[in-house]
Write an enzyme that holds these catalytic residues in place. Structure first.
Site, short mmCIF file in Angstrom:
data_model
loop_
_atom_site.label_atom_id
_atom_site.label_comp_id
_atom_site.label_asym_id
_atom_site.label_seq_id
_atom_site.Cartn_x
_atom_site.Cartn_y
_atom_site.Cartn_z
N ASP A 1 42.15 7.94 -40.43
CA ASP A 1 43.10 8.49 -39.44
C ASP A 1 43.48 7.48 -38.35
O ASP A 1 43.82 7.86 -37.24
CB ASP A 1 42.51 9.77 -38.80
CG ASP A 1 41.20 9.50 -38.07
OD1 ASP A 1 40.62 8.40 -38.23
OD2 ASP A 1 40.74 10.39 -37.33
N THR B 1 36.03 4.22 -40.54
CA THR B 1 35.86 5.68 -40.41
C THR B 1 36.24 6.30 -41.75
O THR B 1 37.17 5.83 -42.41
CB THR B 1 36.74 6.29 -39.30
OG1 THR B 1 36.83 7.71 -39.50
CG2 THR B 1 38.14 5.73 -39.26
N ASP C 1 39.62 4.79 -33.55
CA ASP C 1 40.57 4.67 -32.43
C ASP C 1 39.90 4.60 -31.07
O ASP C 1 40.27 3.79 -30.22
CB ASP C 1 41.49 5.90 -32.42
CG ASP C 1 42.74 5.68 -33.24
OD1 ASP C 1 43.01 4.53 -33.59
OD2 ASP C 1 43.42 6.68 -33.53
N ARG D 1 27.73 7.32 -29.25
CA ARG D 1 28.90 7.56 -28.39
C ARG D 1 28.39 7.46 -26.95
O ARG D 1 27.31 7.95 -26.64
CB ARG D 1 29.51 8.93 -28.69
CG ARG D 1 29.96 9.03 -30.16
CD ARG D 1 30.76 10.28 -30.45
NE ARG D 1 30.73 10.62 -31.86
CZ ARG D 1 31.67 10.28 -32.75
NH1 ARG D 1 32.72 9.59 -32.39
NH2 ARG D 1 31.56 10.64 -34.01
N GLY E 1 31.75 7.42 -35.36
CA GLY E 1 31.05 7.95 -36.54
C GLY E 1 30.71 6.84 -37.52
O GLY E 1 31.49 5.90 -37.68
P1 ATP Z 1 35.44 8.11 -35.25
O1 ATP Z 1 36.85 8.18 -35.71
O2 ATP Z 1 34.50 7.82 -36.35
O3 ATP Z 1 34.98 9.24 -34.39
P2 ATP Z 1 35.89 6.56 -32.85
O4 ATP Z 1 35.76 5.12 -32.56
O5 ATP Z 1 37.27 7.15 -32.67
O6 ATP Z 1 35.33 6.78 -34.30
P3 ATP Z 1 34.92 7.85 -30.44
O7 ATP Z 1 33.74 8.74 -30.24
O8 ATP Z 1 36.26 8.37 -30.08
O9 ATP Z 1 34.85 7.38 -31.97
O10 ATP Z 1 34.69 6.49 -29.60
C1 ATP Z 1 33.49 5.76 -29.69
C2 ATP Z 1 33.12 5.27 -28.31
O11 ATP Z 1 34.17 4.44 -27.81
C3 ATP Z 1 32.94 6.37 -27.26
O12 ATP Z 1 31.64 6.88 -27.23
C4 ATP Z 1 33.27 5.66 -25.96
O13 ATP Z 1 32.14 5.01 -25.42
C5 ATP Z 1 34.28 4.59 -26.39
N1 ATP Z 1 35.64 5.07 -26.04
C6 ATP Z 1 36.31 6.13 -26.56
N2 ATP Z 1 37.50 6.30 -25.97
C7 ATP Z 1 37.59 5.33 -25.02
C8 ATP Z 1 38.58 4.96 -24.04
N3 ATP Z 1 39.73 5.64 -23.92
N4 ATP Z 1 38.31 3.89 -23.25
C9 ATP Z 1 37.17 3.20 -23.37
N5 ATP Z 1 36.21 3.50 -24.26
C10 ATP Z 1 36.40 4.54 -25.08
#
Ligand code: ATP
Length: 329
Positions: A131, A127, A105, A74, A13
Site C-alpha cells: 500500500d 510491508t 509510509d 512503533r 509492521g
Molecule cells: P506498516 O505499513 O507496516 O504499518 P509503517 O512504516 O507505515 O509500516 P507506522 O506505524 O505508520 O508503520 O510508522 C512506523 C514508525 O514511524 C512510527 O512508530 C513512528 O515512530 C514513525 N512515524 C510514523 N509517522 C510519522 C511521521 N508523520 N513523522 C515522523 N515519524 C513517523
C-alpha cells in the site's frame, strides 16, 4: 556528504523479506567499504542508541528467515521534535552518517524528518500490504499472497464438501491489494475491498452476497468463496447475517498474522537484494531523502517528498475480473 558509516533499521509492521533486505544492505555496503551498523527495534531503538556492529557473518543464514532480525517497533516519542533531535544525536554520537529505513509510509515520514534534521536517509518499502503509493511493489507482498492463497485453497476443500459459503478476511489495512490478488488466484466468487465498500452498509453487502450465492447455486456451484479485506472487516457479523438471510451455512475465517510470517518467496528475496543494493548505491552517489521503488517492473528511486504525495489504487480490471471469471461471462 562524506559517508563512512551507514545504519540500517526495520520499522512499522514486519514483513517476510526484510531480513533478505538487511543482508543485502549489509553485505553490499561492506563491499563498498562502509562501516555497517544495525539499529534494533526501529526508531524506538534509534532514539535509545540500540546499535550493533554488522559484519558479513552477522547476516549469515538470514536470507530465508521471516520477520526481522533487527526487530521492529512503533515509537510515539520519535515523531515529536524532541524525539527527532534525540534520534539524530544518538546516530551522530555513534558515528552513523546515513540511515537506510526498511518500512512503510509512516517510516518514510520519519526518514524525511531525519533527513531535514541533518541525517541523510534512504527508504526501502517493506510491508505485506503493498500500500505504498510510489512503488508498484513492497517487500513481503508476494509471500503474504502465497500464504493467503494456500490457506484459501484449504478452506475451499471443506467449503465445497459442505456446500458452504466461506467469508475469508485477508490483511491489507485500508487497501484491497492482497484481497484482489488472492481472490483472482483462488478463483473466489467475490471480493470485497475498502476502496469500493468501506461505506456500504452491512445490509447492502449481505444482499449482494446472497444474490451472488443464489446465482451460483443456479449454475451448480458447490461453494461460495468471498475474500474480504480487513479494511471492510467484521466478517463474523456478515457471516451471521448471510445465514439469517439465506439457507446457506456460512463461516467466517480471519487469516490474521499468519500472513505476516514465514520464509520469503523467491520474488521477495530477489527484490530485497536489488533494493538493498540500490539503497547503498544512492548513498554512494551522494543522494538522500529517496525511496527505492519498482517502476514499470524495474528497480528505480524517487524523492521521498514526491513519493509520499503520490496516490495509487487497486486495479479496476483485476477487481472486475474476479466476478467475470467466477461467472464465466
Ligand atoms: P506498516 O505499513 O507496516 O504499518 P509503517 O512504516 O507505515 O509500516 P507506522 O506505524 O505508520 O508503520 O510508522 C512506523 C514508525 O514511524 C512510527 O512508530 C513512528 O515512530 C514513525 N512515524 C510514523 N509517522 C510519522 C511521521 N508523520 N513523522 C515522523 N515519524 C513517523
Amino acid at each position: 556528504m562524506d559517508i563512512k558509516t551507514i545504519g540500517v533499521l526495520t520499522s512499522g509492521g514486519d514483513a517476510p523479506g526484510m531480513n533478505a533486505a538487511i543482508r543485502a544492505v549489509v553485505r553490499y555496503g561492506l563491499t563498498k567499504e562502509f562501516r555497517m551498523v544495525g539499529v534494533e527495534r526501529g526508531y524506538h531503538g534509534l532514539l535509545r542508541g540500540e546499535f550493533i556492529e554488522m559484519d558479513a557473518a552477522s547476516v549469515c543464514d538470514l536470507i530465508q528467515r521471516g520477520g526481522t532480525v533487527l526487530q521492529t517497533a512503533r515509537s510515539k516519542l520519535f515523531p515529536t521534535p524532541e524525539g527527532i533531535a534525540q534520534a539524530v544525536k544518538a546516530a551522530k554520537d555513534y558515528g552513523i552518517d546515513a540511515l537506510i529505513v526498511i518500512g512503510g509510509d509512516g517510516s518514510f515520514r520519519g526518514a524525511q524528518k531525519l533527513c531535514e534534521n541533518g541525517l541523510p536517509t534512504i527508504g526501502i518499502p517493506g510491508t505485506i500490504d503493498n500500500d505504498i503509493s510510489c512503488t508498484e511493489y513492497t517487500i513481503g507482498y508476494d509471500t503474504a499472497l502465497n500464504t493467503a492463497m494456500e490457506a484459501v485453497d484449504k478452506i475451499r476443500d471443506t467449503a465445497t464438501s459442505h456446500q458452504r459459503c466461506s467469508l475469508i478476511e485477508v490483511m491489507g489495512r485500508n487497501a484491497g491489494y492482497i484481497a484482489v490478488d488472492v481472490a483472482l488466484a483462488t478463483g473466489a466468487e467475490m471480493v470485497i475491498v475498502p476502496e469500493k465498500d468501506k461505506n456500504t452498509s452491512k445490509v447492502d453487502l449481505v444482499t449482494r452476497i446472497v444474490k451472488d450465492i443464489e446465482a451460483g447455486q443456479k449454475v451448480g456451484k458447490k461453494h461460495h468463496i468471498v475474500i474480504i479485506a480487513e479494511g471492510v472487516g467484521d466478517s463474523q457479523k456478515l457471516a451471521e447475517m448471510i445465514e439469517e438471510c439465506s439457507d446457506v451455512e456460512t463461516r467466517a475465517t480471519v487469516l490474521g498474522h499468519i500472513q505476516r510470517g514465514g520464509s520469503p518467496t523467491i520474488r521477495d528475496r530477489v527484490i530485497a537484494a536489488q533494493m538493498g543494493m540500490r539503497a547503498i548505491d544512492l548513498l554512494t552517489e551522494g543522494k538522500s531523502n529517496r525511496v527505492v521503488i519498482v517502476k514499470n517492473g524495474m528497480i528505480d528511486d524517487v524523492d521521498i517528498d514526491e513519493g509520499l504525495a503520490m496516490k495509487k489504487s487497486i486495479s479496476e480490471y483485476k477487481y472486475c475480473l474476479v466476478g467475470n471469471l467466477s461467472r464465466g461471462v
